[in-house]
Enzyme design. Structure first.
Site, PDB file in Angstrom:
ATOM      1  N   GLU A  91       1.016  -1.314  -0.073  1.00  0.00           N
ATOM      2  CA  GLU A  91       0.193  -0.062   0.082  1.00  0.00           C
ATOM      3  C   GLU A  91       0.844   1.262   0.058  1.00  0.00           C
ATOM      4  OE1 GLU A  91      -2.806  -0.080   3.332  1.00  0.00           O
ATOM      5  OE2 GLU A  91      -3.737  -1.932   2.501  1.00  0.00           O
ATOM      6  N   THR A 187       0.875   1.374  10.369  1.00  0.00           N
ATOM      7  CA  THR A 187       0.959   0.851   9.251  1.00  0.00           C
ATOM      8  C   THR A 187       0.890   2.160   8.508  1.00  0.00           C
ATOM      9  OG1 THR A 187      -1.584   0.723   9.120  1.00  0.00           O
ATOM     10  CG2 THR A 187      -0.582  -1.270   9.397  1.00  0.00           C
ATOM     11  N   ALA A 204      -7.279  -0.292  16.695  1.00  0.00           N
ATOM     12  CA  ALA A 204      -8.748   0.087  17.672  1.00  0.00           C
ATOM     13  C   ALA A 204      -9.584  -1.174  17.836  1.00  0.00           C
ATOM     14  CB  ALA A 204      -9.539   1.190  17.100  1.00  0.00           C
ATOM     15  N   THR A 266      -7.465   5.490  17.088  1.00  0.00           N
ATOM     16  CA  THR A 266      -6.374   5.611  16.737  1.00  0.00           C
ATOM     17  C   THR A 266      -6.162   6.259  15.181  1.00  0.00           C
ATOM     18  OG1 THR A 266      -6.867   3.350  15.384  1.00  0.00           O
ATOM     19  CG2 THR A 266      -5.637   3.147  17.499  1.00  0.00           C
ATOM     20  N   ASN A 286     -12.044   5.030  14.549  1.00  0.00           N
ATOM     21  CA  ASN A 286     -13.268   4.442  14.971  1.00  0.00           C
ATOM     22  C   ASN A 286     -13.330   4.191  16.610  1.00  0.00           C
ATOM     23  OD1 ASN A 286     -11.888   2.271  13.494  1.00  0.00           O
ATOM     24  ND2 ASN A 286     -12.825   1.137  14.957  1.00  0.00           N
ATOM     25  N   ASP A 331     -18.098   2.136  12.459  1.00  0.00           N
ATOM     26  CA  ASP A 331     -16.630   2.081  11.967  1.00  0.00           C
ATOM     27  C   ASP A 331     -16.538   2.978  10.822  1.00  0.00           C
ATOM     28  OD1 ASP A 331     -14.067   1.440  11.781  1.00  0.00           O
ATOM     29  OD2 ASP A 331     -14.297  -0.197  10.135  1.00  0.00           O
ATOM     30  N   LYS A 358     -15.203   7.481   5.297  1.00  0.00           N
ATOM     31  CA  LYS A 358     -15.856   6.300   5.084  1.00  0.00           C
ATOM     32  C   LYS A 358     -17.450   6.418   5.112  1.00  0.00           C
ATOM     33  CE  LYS A 358     -13.037   2.752   7.367  1.00  0.00           C
ATOM     34  NZ  LYS A 358     -13.199   1.640   8.384  1.00  0.00           N
ATOM     35  N   CYS A 641      -9.580 -12.640   8.422  1.00  0.00           N
ATOM     36  CA  CYS A 641      -8.372 -12.910   7.856  1.00  0.00           C
ATOM     37  C   CYS A 641      -8.064 -14.024   6.890  1.00  0.00           C
ATOM     38  CB  CYS A 641      -7.377 -13.503   8.961  1.00  0.00           C
ATOM     39  SG  CYS A 641      -6.967 -12.087  10.318  1.00  0.00           S
ATOM     40  N   HIS A 642      -9.086 -14.732   6.719  1.00  0.00           N
ATOM     41  CA  HIS A 642      -9.144 -16.037   6.070  1.00  0.00           C
ATOM     42  C   HIS A 642     -10.129 -16.302   4.840  1.00  0.00           C
ATOM     43  CE1 HIS A 642      -5.706 -17.913   8.025  1.00  0.00           C
ATOM     44  NE2 HIS A 642      -6.282 -17.670   9.069  1.00  0.00           N
TER      45      HIS A 642
END
Length: 705
Positions: A91, A187, A204, A266, A286, A331, A358, A641-642
């Site tokens: 990114e 990040t 967060a 954050t 958020n 969020d 957002k 994550c998956h």
């Protein structure tokens, strides 16, 4: 209303590129990474260089270079590529200073390259503990470095801020900016202002308290810190720059025992320096958890969540704030890119900040005091009737807070615009937004359980609720949801607050955008294509297939009289981990840097077609109650994550076919170096085995479709 902006006389591409040799000589005498306060103040007149995250402190991501333009775009060819050592998300925005490119990659690694040839000059690996990848909500990405007076600064997944020598890559200092016993990560790209390195953090959802800090660029000593949410009142003041404003009014906007989960807030992406008014504008994220009821008993505005903060760059002292979403519960963050410019308002030239956050509204805010000038939706949304221009507060649709019944909210927490950078062209007066339309059905989780270190939302995510479509079968509802889940490239007129043109995608995700003086907009897409459009009307002019999904934003720079365009390709982030689609079912290849120029002679061999791994199969039979328990745990702990191509797809994993192998990974953590830590702190052996039962059952269902 209309825009006013002064572009230096040497911004014309021909003059800038002709002067490249002189600029390189001066930089060579000054040393590598020669970025100073004075040079940044005049960065708009130095288009050969991309010295800061958004090129200039206005962060408009506009390059005045015009050698590559609507008439010459058909001659754009590959100049060179650089392959990275990981297939995780890429990114970063490359920084280019006097012919040297500084770029960060996944896992917080940094390298310097000859910007004209791609030759590696040095490489630095901060040796991040792989287990910290489990604390990264949205992949082990890094969005870039900052360069200042011969030094390169960057943050790491494990919460450090590191300074390197720009000429050699030698480490100069390394400071820990977070409590590493908590699930913090970094990040974002740091910014450097007046000799201070500004950095935030992420986490967060995992249960942390947000803040932004400043460090001395020479020594790494902390100069100040501003917390974005109050701490436990019983602990007293923090001894931080935020103490005064919390004592004055901000703490009064919270209720319950919010500090148990940190509160969130954050500062995980956008920080902009406003040189004209000498202020830092900081985008705040958020809450933790998302759900306002679970976080703050459903009471209070919860400052400074979902806010743009103005701080003094020298001391961190509070100036003003504008909160986009009081009592934020979806969020909806204010961390998205902020662009500074001037706008004519009722005959007066007003310094403004523009943001497409957002929540799907495009905001134009007076930078002098944080007052709202205008706000209109740039993408589909159904949570607010409008933004009240008198109060600056949204007029919410009551049902959208999902307190008493499920609500299919658009956009979901993924957002109508996330971290993918937008760009603004002063030539067209348009902002080019990589917009998204991702709906999701939310329901209040009345039995919310805190799981510090894992996702905490206080929200139950449901299949689309009944009553959406005629016939109203589960299949019809899923089809409807797919039909409205779209992505768009939106050319937005911020004066008229309306779209000038847009291009709709069949998938929701978009890469960042770059606008140039050649009346071009560049954008990469998750399908691997890197594209150029006419900035005036959106006509598609050029494309190149990278074989890798793209979510980063491109840059343009000049070396030796030649204009280059560079893009980081590598699919990842929250979308790459959590979303499956037919076109991205193979594990992604290693990320790459692609650099282009007119009549380039670089070579790239496209990858052969790939076949996804087969679904896991087993003769085992599981009872429905076990599968149901496993589905609940899978949705709570695994899917984020998956469910995409970045991490292993559990439905296709051989580990699922062996109870012992599954236990070794899920409960014993044998793959923790890869980021797959033990989940024993959050689930027991029965739940682990139930997840395996659900995975195999779901794999069989999908294989039979």
């Amino acid at each position: 209303m209309g825009f006013t902006r002064i572009i230096g006389a040497v911004a014309a591409a021909g003059l800038a590129l002709a002067a490249a040799a002189c600029g390189e000589l001066q930089a060579s005498e000054a040393g590598a990474g020669n970025v100073t306060q004075e040079r940044m103040l005049h960065a708009d007149s130095d288009p050969d260089n991309w010295m800061a995250h958004g090129r200039t402190w206005s962060e408009d991501r506009f390059s005045p270079l015009a050698q590559i333009n609507v008439d010459t775009i058909d001659r754009l060819r590959l100049a060179y590529t650089v392959e990275f050592d990981t297939n995780r998300g890429q990114e970063a925005t490359p920084i280019v200073v006097d012919g040297i490119m500084y770029v960060s990659t996944a896992w917080s690694k940094v390298m310097a390259l000859d910007a004209a040839t791609g030759e590696q000059l040095w490489f630095y690996d901060p040796q991040v503990d792989g287990a910290k990848g489990a604390h990264a909500c949205c992949d082990v990405v890094n969005r870039g470095v900052a360069v200042w007076k011969g030094r390169v600064f960057f943050g790491t997944i494990d919460g450090r801020l590191i300074a390197l020598d720009a000429a050699t890559g030698r480490e100069l200092w390394d400071v820990v900016t977070v409590d590493q016993s908590k699930p913090y990560t970094i990040t974002s790209a740091p910014r450097v202002v007046k000799g201070k390195v500004i950095i935030g953090n992420s986490g967060a959802e995992m249960g942390v308290r947000g803040y932004v800090s400043a460090y001395d660029a020479e020594t790494g000593e902390q100069a100040w810190r501003f917390y974005t949410v109050p701490g436990n009142p019983a602990d007293g003041p923090d001894g931080a720059a935020s103490d005064a404003v919390f004592a004055q009014f901000a703490t009064d906007t919270w209720a319950g025992e919010w500090w148990e989960m940190g509160g969130g807030g954050t500062v995980w992406d956008s920080i902009v320096y406003d040189a004209e008014l000498d202020q830092l504008l900081v985008g705040v994220g958020n809450g933790s958890p998302w759900n306002h009821r679970a976080r703050s008993d459903g009471e209070g505005d919860n400052l400074f969540l979902a806010s743009i903060l103005s701080l003094d760059p020298e001391t961190g002292a509070y100036n003003w704030h504008y909160q986009l979403n009081p009592g934020e519960t979806w969020d909806y963050t204010a961390t998205q890119q902020m662009v500074l410019t001037d706008m004519e308002v009722e005959g007066e030239s007003v310094p403004v900040v523009m943001q497409a956050p957002k929540n799907a509204f495009f905001y134009v805010i007076d930078r002098r005091d944080g007052s709202l000038i205008s706000a209109e939706p740039y993408a589909m949304q159904n949570w607010a009737e409008r933004i009240d221009l008198e109060t600056g507060r949204p007029v919410e649709i009551a049902e959208a807070r999902f307190a008493d019944a499920p609500y299919l909210v658009t956009p979901s927490g993924i957002g109508a615009h996330a971290y993918h950078p937008m760009s603004y062209s002063p030539q067209t007066g348009l902002v080019y937004i990589p917009a998204m339309q991702p709906p999701s059905a939310y329901l209040d989780d009345t039995d919310y359980t805190r799981n510090i270190g894992r996702w905490n939302t206080g929200v139950i995510f449901l299949a689309p609720p009944e009553g959406l479509v005629p016939g109203d079968t589960p299949e019809a509802r899923r089809a409807y949801l797919t039909s409205i889940t779209k992505g768009e490239l939106v050319a937005w007129d911020p004066v008229k607050q309306e779209a000038r043109w847009s291009i709709e995608r069949d998938f929701p995700w978009n890469g960042g955008t770059l606008a140039t003086g050649g009346n071009l907009v560049f954008q990469g897409l998750p399908d691997g294509s890197f594209n150029a459009y006419d900035a005036r009307d959106g006509e598609h002019l050029w494309s190149f297939n990278t074989d890798r999904g793209i979510v980063a934003g491109a840059v343009s720079y000049g070396v030796g009289g030649v204009q280059y365009v560079a893009i980081m390709a590598g699919y990842g982030g929250s979308m790459g981990m959590a979303t499956e689609a037919d076109w991205m079912r193979r594990p992604p290849p290693n990320g790459m840097l692609f650099v282009f120029r007119l009549d380039g002679e670089g070579r790239y061999d496209p990858l052969p077609p790939a076949t996804p791994a087969p679904y896991a199969t087993s003769d085992e039979v599981f009872d429905p109650a076990t599968v149901a328990l496993g589905q609940q745990a899978y949705l709570g702990f695994c899917t984020i994550c998956h469910n995409g191509p970045v991490n292993p797809n559990l439905m296709r994993s051989a580990y699922a076919t062996s109870p012992d192998a599954w236990k070794a990974v899920v409960m014993d953590g044998v793959l923790s170096d890869n980021g797959m830590i033990s989940f024993a702190p959050w689930i027991d052996a029965e739940q682990s085995e139930a997840i395996r039962a659900y995975v195999l059952t779901e794999a069989a269902r999908r294989a039979g479709q």
